[in-house]
Design a protein around this motif. Structure first.
Motif, mmCIF file in Angstrom:
data_model
loop_
_atom_site.group_PDB
_atom_site.id
_atom_site.type_symbol
_atom_site.label_atom_id
_atom_site.label_comp_id
_atom_site.label_asym_id
_atom_site.label_seq_id
_atom_site.Cartn_x
_atom_site.Cartn_y
_atom_site.Cartn_z
ATOM 1 N N ARG A 45 57.122 50.537 61.272
ATOM 2 C CA ARG A 45 58.583 50.689 61.202
ATOM 3 C C ARG A 45 58.963 51.529 59.992
ATOM 4 O O ARG A 45 58.327 51.438 58.942
ATOM 5 N N PRO A 46 59.995 52.353 60.111
ATOM 6 C CA PRO A 46 60.397 53.218 58.987
ATOM 7 C C PRO A 46 61.068 52.416 57.883
ATOM 8 O O PRO A 46 61.503 51.275 58.093
ATOM 9 N N ASN A 47 61.177 53.023 56.696
ATOM 10 C CA ASN A 47 61.953 52.391 55.634
ATOM 11 C C ASN A 47 63.400 52.848 55.749
ATOM 12 O O ASN A 47 63.734 53.727 56.539
ATOM 13 N N MET A 48 64.273 52.258 54.943
ATOM 14 C CA MET A 48 65.699 52.532 55.088
ATOM 15 C C MET A 48 66.060 53.967 54.728
ATOM 16 O O MET A 48 66.956 54.562 55.320
ATOM 17 N N ASP A 49 65.348 54.554 53.771
ATOM 18 C CA ASP A 49 65.619 55.949 53.404
ATOM 19 C C ASP A 49 65.380 56.875 54.595
ATOM 20 O O ASP A 49 66.170 57.788 54.854
ATOM 21 N N LYS A 50 64.293 56.615 55.310
ATOM 22 C CA LYS A 50 63.972 57.434 56.487
ATOM 23 C C LYS A 50 65.018 57.226 57.583
ATOM 24 O O LYS A 50 65.427 58.185 58.251
ATOM 25 N N ILE A 51 65.458 55.988 57.753
ATOM 26 C CA ILE A 51 66.471 55.681 58.768
ATOM 27 C C ILE A 51 67.756 56.452 58.494
ATOM 28 O O ILE A 51 68.330 57.092 59.383
ATOM 29 N N LEU A 52 68.200 56.415 57.251
ATOM 30 C CA LEU A 52 69.443 57.105 56.895
ATOM 31 C C LEU A 52 69.292 58.617 57.052
ATOM 32 O O LEU A 52 70.223 59.307 57.483
ATOM 33 N N GLU A 53 68.121 59.124 56.705
ATOM 34 C CA GLU A 53 67.861 60.561 56.856
ATOM 35 C C GLU A 53 67.969 60.983 58.317
ATOM 36 O O GLU A 53 68.583 62.010 58.641
ATOM 37 N N GLU A 54 67.384 60.197 59.214
ATOM 38 C CA GLU A 54 67.413 60.530 60.637
ATOM 39 C C GLU A 54 68.815 60.379 61.227
ATOM 40 O O GLU A 54 69.240 61.171 62.065
ATOM 41 N N LEU A 55 69.535 59.357 60.789
ATOM 42 C CA LEU A 55 70.908 59.172 61.270
ATOM 43 C C LEU A 55 71.804 60.329 60.817
ATOM 44 O O LEU A 55 72.688 60.766 61.557
ATOM 45 N N GLU A 56 71.569 60.812 59.603
ATOM 46 C CA GLU A 56 72.322 61.972 59.105
ATOM 47 C C GLU A 56 72.048 63.192 59.987
ATOM 48 O O GLU A 56 72.966 63.948 60.307
ATOM 49 N N LYS A 57 70.807 63.370 60.381
ATOM 50 C CA LYS A 57 70.456 64.489 61.256
ATOM 51 C C LYS A 57 71.156 64.360 62.605
ATOM 52 O O LYS A 57 71.693 65.337 63.140
ATOM 53 N N ALA A 58 71.127 63.138 63.155
ATOM 54 C CA ALA A 58 71.758 62.905 64.456
ATOM 55 C C ALA A 58 73.257 63.183 64.386
ATOM 56 O O ALA A 58 73.831 63.800 65.302
ATOM 57 N N LEU A 59 73.886 62.755 63.313
ATOM 58 C CA LEU A 59 75.330 62.985 63.152
ATOM 59 C C LEU A 59 75.626 64.469 62.977
ATOM 60 O O LEU A 59 76.596 64.991 63.542
ATOM 61 N N LYS A 60 74.811 65.153 62.217
ATOM 62 C CA LYS A 60 75.009 66.590 61.986
ATOM 63 C C LYS A 60 74.948 67.368 63.297
ATOM 64 O O LYS A 60 75.777 68.244 63.565
ATOM 65 N N LEU A 61 73.978 67.034 64.136
ATOM 66 C CA LEU A 61 73.857 67.706 65.429
ATOM 67 C C LEU A 61 75.041 67.382 66.337
ATOM 68 O O LEU A 61 75.528 68.240 67.080
ATOM 69 N N GLN A 62 75.520 66.159 66.267
ATOM 70 C CA GLN A 62 76.654 65.750 67.084
ATOM 71 C C GLN A 62 77.928 66.480 66.651
ATOM 72 O O GLN A 62 78.703 66.949 67.486
ATOM 73 N N LEU A 63 78.138 66.586 65.345
ATOM 74 C CA LEU A 63 79.321 67.279 64.834
ATOM 75 C C LEU A 63 79.267 68.768 65.176
ATOM 76 O O LEU A 63 80.296 69.389 65.453
ATOM 77 N N ARG A 64 78.067 69.327 65.154
ATOM 78 C CA ARG A 64 77.903 70.737 65.525
ATOM 79 C C ARG A 64 78.314 70.942 66.983
ATOM 80 O O ARG A 64 78.995 71.909 67.319
ATOM 81 N N ARG A 65 77.909 70.017 67.864
ATOM 82 C CA ARG A 65 78.279 70.102 69.274
ATOM 83 C C ARG A 65 79.791 70.021 69.440
ATOM 84 O O ARG A 65 80.389 70.787 70.202
ATOM 85 N N GLU A 66 80.415 69.102 68.703
ATOM 86 C CA GLU A 66 81.866 68.941 68.818
ATOM 87 C C GLU A 66 82.604 70.187 68.347
ATOM 88 O O GLU A 66 83.633 70.559 68.909
ATOM 89 N N ASN A 67 82.088 70.812 67.309
ATOM 90 C CA ASN A 67 82.714 72.047 66.816
ATOM 91 C C ASN A 67 82.635 73.150 67.849
ATOM 92 O O ASN A 67 83.587 73.920 68.036
ATOM 93 N N ILE A 68 81.500 73.228 68.539
ATOM 94 C CA ILE A 68 81.326 74.252 69.594
ATOM 95 C C ILE A 68 82.273 73.970 70.756
ATOM 96 O O ILE A 68 82.896 74.897 71.292
ATOM 97 N N VAL A 69 82.387 72.712 71.145
ATOM 98 C CA VAL A 69 83.289 72.333 72.245
ATOM 99 C C VAL A 69 84.726 72.699 71.893
ATOM 100 O O VAL A 69 85.466 73.251 72.713
ATOM 101 N N ARG A 70 85.130 72.412 70.652
ATOM 102 C CA ARG A 70 86.494 72.743 70.222
ATOM 103 C C ARG A 70 86.729 74.253 70.205
ATOM 104 O O ARG A 70 87.799 74.741 70.551
ATOM 105 N N LEU A 71 85.690 74.972 69.807
ATOM 106 C CA LEU A 71 85.809 76.428 69.704
ATOM 107 C C LEU A 71 86.067 77.085 71.045
ATOM 108 O O LEU A 71 86.819 78.062 71.156
ATOM 109 N N PHE A 72 85.449 76.541 72.102
ATOM 110 C CA PHE A 72 85.555 77.155 73.418
ATOM 111 C C PHE A 72 86.506 76.416 74.361
ATOM 112 O O PHE A 72 86.572 76.736 75.544
ATOM 113 N N SER A 73 87.246 75.470 73.839
ATOM 114 C CA SER A 73 88.189 74.739 74.703
ATOM 115 C C SER A 73 89.597 75.269 74.531
ATOM 116 O O SER A 73 89.882 76.030 73.629
#
Length: 299
Positions: free
Chosen positions: A271-299
């Protein structure tokens, strides 16, 4: 000596009569239960203070267990000293007639547990809650304010502040709920910080699937068992909460799912440690926000 006297005075100012707490929670009525932990029950209520009613959470120590005294006073001490945006604020405590209760603020939107199937809670907001919630043990102790921001509550706070469990096995009953407990506990009867990671992994799947960790009369009572079954069949998408599925970026979902599965690995060492968990969650959020920005740009 002066600091000790100041502390005692500070704690005495936080004392709330048992009568007021009983009235606020309708005599600790079952309808007001918002969480069930290893040390007792948490109740929501309305407490009258200075002529106004405020929403509260009342953590009632289960005296039948004959333990928790240290955790109770440590929690009060820690909460009275801490002022953090991600923690609930202490209102006071009751220590009367063999009743010990900690009263804290209750977030406007209640607990995460109440909103797992709320279609208005977006995937982005769920990711942000994961990041702010840290490794808190279950969805009952992650409270949400009016802006859907996470606030931590519960006896778990004080234990994490004062006890470094990184390399220790605690031979005691885990402070948790059915559905959040790792399989290994049944074998060795002990918990470590990796036990917390397992519990948090279950919370990650609660958020993803829109269902609780344990359903008393359900066909698939334990969520952890269900997601492991779908992992083997590569059919997890079948149980993702449908109202958020179309909001997700592919990359965000992939990182999140891989992380959640690693948290509930049967082998603690993997199992990962908490630092790794937060790092991965930050990545997931960053990718999600990038998608939302693209959707807004073309909507």
């Amino acid at each position: 000596m002066a600091s000790t006297t100041l502390k005692a005075t500070k704690l005495s100012d936080l004392q709330i009569p048992l009568e007021d707490v009983v009235k606020a929670t309708n005599n600790f009525h079952d309808d007001n239960i918002i969480g069930r932990g290893g040390l007792g029950l948490a109740y929501k209520g309305q407490l009258q203070r200075s002529g106004n009613f405020i929403k509260i959470s009342a953590l009632r120590l289960d005296r039948k267990q004959g333990e928790g005294e240290v955790e109770f006073w440590t929690e009060i001490s820690v909460l009275s000293d801490l002022n953090h945006t991600n923690l609930v604020s202490i209102i006071g405590f009751c220590d009367e007639k063999d009743e010990k209760v900690i009263v804290t603020t209750y977030a406007a939107k209640g607990s995460l547990k109440e909103h797992l199937r709320n279609p208005n809670l977006t995937w982005t907001q769920r990711l942000q809650i994961c990041l702010r919630g840290g490794s808190n043990i279950n969805s009952s102790t992650i409270l949400l304010d009016k802006n859907w921001e996470a606030k931590l509550s519960g006896f778990k706070i004080s234990i994490k502040q004062l006890l470094n469990r990184m390399d220790r096995v605690i031979l005691s009953e885990p402070i948790g709920l059915k559905g959040y407990m790792e399989p290994e506990f049944q074998k060795i009867k002990g918990v470590t910080h990796k036990s917390d990671i397992y519990s948090f992994g279950v919370v990650l799947f609660e958020i993803l699937c829109g269902r609780r960790a344990y359903i008393e009369n359900g066909a698939n009572r334990f969520l952890s068992t269900l997601v492991k079954y779908h992992s083997g069949k590569k059919t997890l998408e079948e149980i993702i909460y449908p109202d958020i599925r179309n909001q997700m970026s592919t990359g965000s979902l992939r990182i999140y799912v891989e992380l959640a599965y690693s948290c509930i690995n049967d082998d603690r060492a993997n199992r990962p440690n908490m630092d790794k968990i937060l790092e991965e969650l930050e990545k997931a959020l960053k990718l999600q926000l990038r998608r939302e920005n693209i959707v807004r740009l073309f909507s």
